[in-house]
Design a protein around this motif. Structure first.
Motif, short mmCIF file in Angstrom:
data_model
loop_
_atom_site.label_atom_id
_atom_site.label_comp_id
_atom_site.label_asym_id
_atom_site.label_seq_id
_atom_site.Cartn_x
_atom_site.Cartn_y
_atom_site.Cartn_z
N VAL A 51 0.91 -1.09 -0.03
CA VAL A 51 0.19 0.11 0.05
C VAL A 51 1.01 1.28 0.00
CG1 VAL A 51 -1.89 1.24 1.31
CG2 VAL A 51 -1.98 -1.17 1.13
N ILE A 52 1.86 1.26 0.99
CA ILE A 52 2.56 2.43 0.72
C ILE A 52 3.54 2.62 -0.40
CG2 ILE A 52 4.59 3.35 1.99
CD1 ILE A 52 1.96 3.19 3.87
N ASP A 53 3.87 1.66 -1.06
CA ASP A 53 4.60 1.71 -2.38
C ASP A 53 3.84 2.26 -3.37
OD1 ASP A 53 7.12 0.68 -1.47
OD2 ASP A 53 6.90 -1.30 -2.18
N VAL A 54 2.47 2.19 -3.27
CA VAL A 54 1.51 2.48 -4.41
C VAL A 54 1.07 4.00 -4.02
CG1 VAL A 54 -0.74 2.54 -5.02
CG2 VAL A 54 0.39 0.43 -4.90
N ILE A 55 1.20 4.40 -2.83
CA ILE A 55 0.98 6.00 -2.59
C ILE A 55 2.18 6.30 -2.88
CG2 ILE A 55 0.66 7.41 -0.61
CD1 ILE A 55 -1.06 5.34 0.86
#
Length: 379
Positions: A198-202
């Motif tokens: 999730v953090i990588d996509v954000i």
């Protein structure tokens, strides 16, 4: 009313004087446009436009407090994004799925959709999860922005100029990525493995905006989800050790903090890699948890229950949503933090916007950045 430090009040007064002077002399705003991404926390009508049937959000009491009719906002009135618009002298943003021409988006656009996730649907399907929410993930919203930018600017240089003078609000996003496995009873150990993705996509989405020319991006963290009436109803237990002194589920709040810590690390990395770009972390967690710890400071009288619901613990009945037959609405939503068990009241969103704009819960004040930009315009 919340206690406002005199220095903050003085800053705000100076800001308003400065802004009004600048608008009088140059008719300039801090930002040429305002673009927002996210889920139901920021959605001002995209869900209402695409969902068939749109559900209870399409009927009263949603929208009753300010607009006096449903607008597609998942609240009784305005959202954080609306209060930011008001503070920065920008008209309320047109939902992307509602507008048709460049004139509809002359001040910006809202790409947020209720139920949106950061990750795409295939991610959840590959993990054996039932996909419960909209297909309009953060990646889709970024592509919408790229398409709109081409409508607003006829050349690369013009499009970069628009992006570089705009304010971007990315989220809150990511909460629904965890809500899906939470609601399908996946173990917390598994759900924690979703966080890096999730953090990588954000982070990648923020980087996409930077590559398009963005210079000012606000990225909020997750809320103290262990205090949310819906989750306290679904995961209620007789084990008192699972609750903190305020009645919130400790393990859920710890998970939200785990996400937020990872997000702040990612934003620091992006800041170091992109000199000249301002990335602001908005601490939705702390300001909202402060409501629960100090409710009377904000005028809240009920921190436990949803204002609109159908009885049961915390006035949340998973079988009867707010707005459906059998639900009822509290006499004064301004006395409640929670609107429908999973979203907040206009009053709560107002105070979140207030504290985010002035800076106590951001690494830099959005209003201060605004004043600096106006100063640059005047020079």
């Amino acid at each position: 009313m919340p206690i406002i430090r005199s220095s903050v009040s003085l800053f705000l007064a100076l800001f308003l004087v400065f802004r009004n002077l600048s608008l009088t002399l140059a008719d300039d705003r801090c930002y040429s446009h305002f673009f927002a991404f996210g889920d139901s926390i920021a959605d001002t009508g995209n869900w209402l436009h695409y969902a068939v049937p749109p559900g209870p959000v399409a009927r009263l009491p949603y929208g009753e407090t300010f607009f006096k009719h449903p607008t597609g906002r998942f609240s009784d009135g305005r959202l954080i994004i609306d209060f930011i618009c008001e503070a920065l002298d920008i008209p309320y943003l047109t939902p992307y799925l509602v507008g048709n021409t460049s004139k509809d988006f002359q001040f910006g656009a809202n790409f947020a959709v209720g139920g949106a996730t950061a990750l795409n649907q295939d991610y959840f399907k590959n993990r054996g999860l039932q996909v419960m929410f909209t297909p309009y993930s953060l990646g889709t919203q970024i592509r919408w922005f790229e398409k709109l930018l081409k409508l607003l600017g006829s050349s690369d240089s013009e499009r970069k100029a628009i992006a570089s003078t705009s304010l971007f609000l990315m989220g809150e996003i990511g909460g629904n990525d965890y809500n899906q496995p939470f609601l399908q009873n996946r173990p917390i150990e598994e759900i924690r493995t979703y966080v890096p993705d999730v953090i990588d996509v954000i982070g990648a989405s923020a980087n996409d905006l930077i590559n398009l020319g963005a210079k000012m991006i606000v990225v909020p963290g997750n809320f103290p989800i262990g205090c949310v009436p819906e989750f306290r109803t679904i995961f209620q237990t007789n084990n008192s050790s699972e609750y903190d002194q305020y009645g919130c589920l400790k393990w859920m709040n710890e998970f939200a903090e785990y996400h937020n810590t990872a997000l702040k690390t990612k934003l620091r990395q992006l800041t170091e890699s992109n000199p000249g770009v301002t990335l602001i972390y908005a601490d939705y967690y702390s300001v909202t948890f402060n409501f629960t710890k100090n409710p009377m400071t904000y005028g809240f009288e009920n921190v436990r229950d949803a204002c609109c619901g159908a009885g049961g613990p915390y006035n949340v009945n998973p079988m009867i949503d707010c707005g459906l037959h059998g639900s009822h609405t509290c006499p004064d939503p301004a006395k409640y933090i929670s609107w429908d068990g999973s979203h907040m009241t206009e009053q709560a969103y107002k105070y979140i916007a207030h504290d985010i704009l002035e800076g106590p819960y951001t690494n830099t004040s959005i209003l201060a950045q605004c004043m600096f930009r106006l100063y640059d315009f005047e020079k």
